[in-house]
Design an enzyme around this catalytic site. Structure first.
Site, PDB file in Angstrom:
ATOM      1  N   TRP A 294      26.582  18.677  64.598  1.00  0.00           N
ATOM      2  CA  TRP A 294      27.566  19.139  65.583  1.00  0.00           C
ATOM      3  C   TRP A 294      26.781  19.692  66.791  1.00  0.00           C
ATOM      4  CZ3 TRP A 294      30.053  24.487  65.878  1.00  0.00           C
ATOM      5  CH2 TRP A 294      31.177  24.469  66.716  1.00  0.00           C
TER       6      TRP A 294
ATOM      7  N   ASP B 169      27.160  25.552  56.892  1.00  0.00           N
ATOM      8  CA  ASP B 169      28.296  25.532  57.819  1.00  0.00           C
ATOM      9  C   ASP B 169      29.452  24.848  57.092  1.00  0.00           C
ATOM     10  OD1 ASP B 169      30.173  25.167  59.781  1.00  0.00           O
ATOM     11  OD2 ASP B 169      28.837  24.172  61.204  1.00  0.00           O
TER      12      ASP B 169
ATOM     13  N   ALA C 153      33.124  24.043  57.616  1.00  0.00           N
ATOM     14  CA  ALA C 153      34.220  24.054  58.592  1.00  0.00           C
ATOM     15  C   ALA C 153      35.418  23.223  58.139  1.00  0.00           C
ATOM     16  CB  ALA C 153      33.725  23.542  59.945  1.00  0.00           C
TER      17      ALA C 153
ATOM     18  N   LYS D 223      40.535  24.526  60.681  1.00  0.00           N
ATOM     19  CA  LYS D 223      41.081  23.238  60.253  1.00  0.00           C
ATOM     20  C   LYS D 223      41.971  23.388  59.021  1.00  0.00           C
ATOM     21  CE  LYS D 223      38.278  21.939  63.364  1.00  0.00           C
ATOM     22  NZ  LYS D 223      36.922  22.283  63.221  1.00  0.00           N
TER      23      LYS D 223
HETATM   24  N1  PMP Z   1      31.098  23.672  62.445  1.00  0.00           N
HETATM   25  C1  PMP Z   1      31.449  22.401  62.599  1.00  0.00           C
HETATM   26  C2  PMP Z   1      30.610  21.349  61.977  1.00  0.00           C
HETATM   27  C3  PMP Z   1      32.594  22.073  63.334  1.00  0.00           C
HETATM   28  O1  PMP Z   1      32.922  20.794  63.476  1.00  0.00           O
HETATM   29  C4  PMP Z   1      33.355  23.107  63.907  1.00  0.00           C
HETATM   30  C5  PMP Z   1      34.596  22.813  64.689  1.00  0.00           C
HETATM   31  N2  PMP Z   1      34.611  21.756  65.501  1.00  0.00           N
HETATM   32  C6  PMP Z   1      32.941  24.430  63.706  1.00  0.00           C
HETATM   33  C7  PMP Z   1      31.817  24.665  62.972  1.00  0.00           C
HETATM   34  C8  PMP Z   1      33.628  25.638  64.283  1.00  0.00           C
HETATM   35  O2  PMP Z   1      34.957  25.673  64.321  1.00  0.00           O
HETATM   36  P1  PMP Z   1      35.786  26.849  64.984  1.00  0.00           P
HETATM   37  O3  PMP Z   1      34.883  27.711  65.792  1.00  0.00           O
HETATM   38  O4  PMP Z   1      36.809  26.172  65.802  1.00  0.00           O
HETATM   39  O5  PMP Z   1      36.365  27.601  63.840  1.00  0.00           O
END
Ligand code: PMP
Length: 392
Positions: free
Chosen positions: A127, A208, A210, A243
């Site tokens: 990401w 991570d 998510a 999500k």
């Molecule tokens: N890590 C990854 C791999 C993601 O794809 C995302 C969201 N696109 C996030 C972390 C963080 O998400 P958020 O800050 O929207 O909770």
């Protein structure tokens, strides 16, 4: 003063959203932005979230500050959902954060405080916000191979070879499930091997997480994180509720630090300190909704049922896209789409092919050919497959 500022590079995905908005063609298809969309193209508020919001309006009596770490009930509920019972809670420190991004940022700052010279290893690709924040914080980073451009699966040989070069005290960032941007994930035996290698090297894993619940189910998607949590003396986990609870804009995440029992006070104190420096008290609304859902059996059941619908919808779309691509290309070249998990798949198209899809077919995807599976529906799957067959 402001004339000393340099223009910042534009975020590629935000740029893509803009181009999509400005495209006047009927039937344009957006497979770029990373949010779940139902068959009608909407990102609905989940039923349990709505119900919790209604109840919260009735029972909330104050909006005074929470604690620096957030509400203990939120941290306990989310640690339970992520870790199950694999580590004793005395080893676990945690803080609520503004989204998963906030948790990632705080984790990196904690690493910088504790070990400013540590190298943070990232999968190639990852990401884009991972390298971007690391660079911004002036930390060292390195890459490990991850994606096999031929098979569109994992380059496991390359991954193990690169992680073999990790030094004691380095940090290895791993996507707990549903890898973004590729959709390709390690299987259980591969996770075992990675865990053994990193433990041998004395590296610290940083997970991570998510997309828990978007791949193979809530528990299955936490399996690698739980294996890591119980296998290392120290672990960091940055998790997002954006999500799986569909509360993107509420900015709801958590940073979990696992250390030895004696270290909990200092670790927790440092996590609180970092919250205090960066934004003081974490946002509460989304965290409160998550807590209310997880503490109420009926709301939990309804949320899980809806999340399962979301997950199965994406799996069905994956399978039908893979089937359709098999039919129109008369080959098994795209079968990987059905084995990928989560919201994304990297198709392995060239940048030029991605541009042709946009210009000739009004189909928008990220330049590396990452598609958001949830951007499709039964009507658009054959359109995408036909367009891919035409340009590739
Ligand atoms: N890590 C990854 C791999 C993601 O794809 C995302 C969201 N696109 C996030 C972390 C963080 O998400 P958020 O800050 O929207 O909770």
């Amino acid at each position: 003063m402001f004339d000393h500022l340099k223009a910042q590079p534009q975020d590629k995905i935000l740029q893509l959203i803009q181009m999509y908005r400005e495209d006047a063609r009927d039937g344009k298809i957006d497979l770029g932005v990373g949010v779940y969309k139902d068959a009608t193209g909407l990102t609905p508020v989940m039923r349990a979230v709505k119900a919790a919001e209604k109840k919260l309006w009735e029972v909330e009596t104050t909006k005074t500050y929470t604690g620096l770490a957030g509400e203990p009930a939120y941290n306990a509920a989310l640690c339970g959902m992520i870790l199950g019972d694999v580590v004793p809670m005395e080893r676990v420190a945690s803080v609520a954060t503004p989204g998963g991004t906030g948790a990632i940022r705080q984790a990196l700052e904690l690493i910088k405080l504790a070990a400013p010279d540590a190298t943070v290893w990232l999968s190639n690709p990852t990401w884009p916000n991972h390298p971007s924040i690391i660079k911004y914080l002036g930390m060292k980073m390195a890459e490990y191979r991850y994606f096999d451009a031929e098979t569109r699966g994992i380059d496991f040989g390359g991954l193990m070879e690169d992680l073999g070069r990790v030094q004691a005290g380095d940090v290895v960032l791993l996507h707990g499930c549903c890898h973004n941007p590729t959709g390709a994930n390690l299987d259980a035996a591969q996770w075992d091997a990675v865990v053994r290698l990193l433990a041998e090297k004395g590296a610290m894993p940083f997970v991570d997480l998510a997309y828990q619940g978007f791949g193979d189910g809530l528990d299955a998607d936490a399996a690698a994180t739980r294996l890591i949590a119980k296998s290392f003396p120290e672990v960091l986990i940055a998790a997002s509720c954006s999500k799986n609870f569909g509360i993107y804009r509420e900015r709801t995440g958590i940073l979990i630090g696992i250390g030895d029992a004696g270290g909990k006070g200092v670790l927790q104190g440092n996590l609180n300190f970092l919250n205090r420096q960066n934004f003081s008290f974490p946002p509460d609304h989304g965290a409160r909704l998550v807590t209310m859902i997880l503490e109420d059996d009926a709301l939990t059941a309804d949320w899980k049922a809806e999340l399962e619908e979301v997950r199965l919808n994406m799996l069905t779309l994956r399978q039908s896209l893979a089937d359709e691509l098999r039919r129109v290309t008369n080959s098994d070249r795209f079968d990987f789409v059905a084995t990928h998990r989560g919201m994304f798949s990297r198709l392995g198209l060239t940048e030029a092919q991605v541009v042709r899809l946009r210009e000739e077919h009004a189909i928008y995807m990220v330049g590396d050919s990452r598609i958001n599976i949830a951007g499709l529906n039964a009507r658009t799957v054959p359109l995408l497959a036909a367009a891919i067959a035409q340009v590739s």
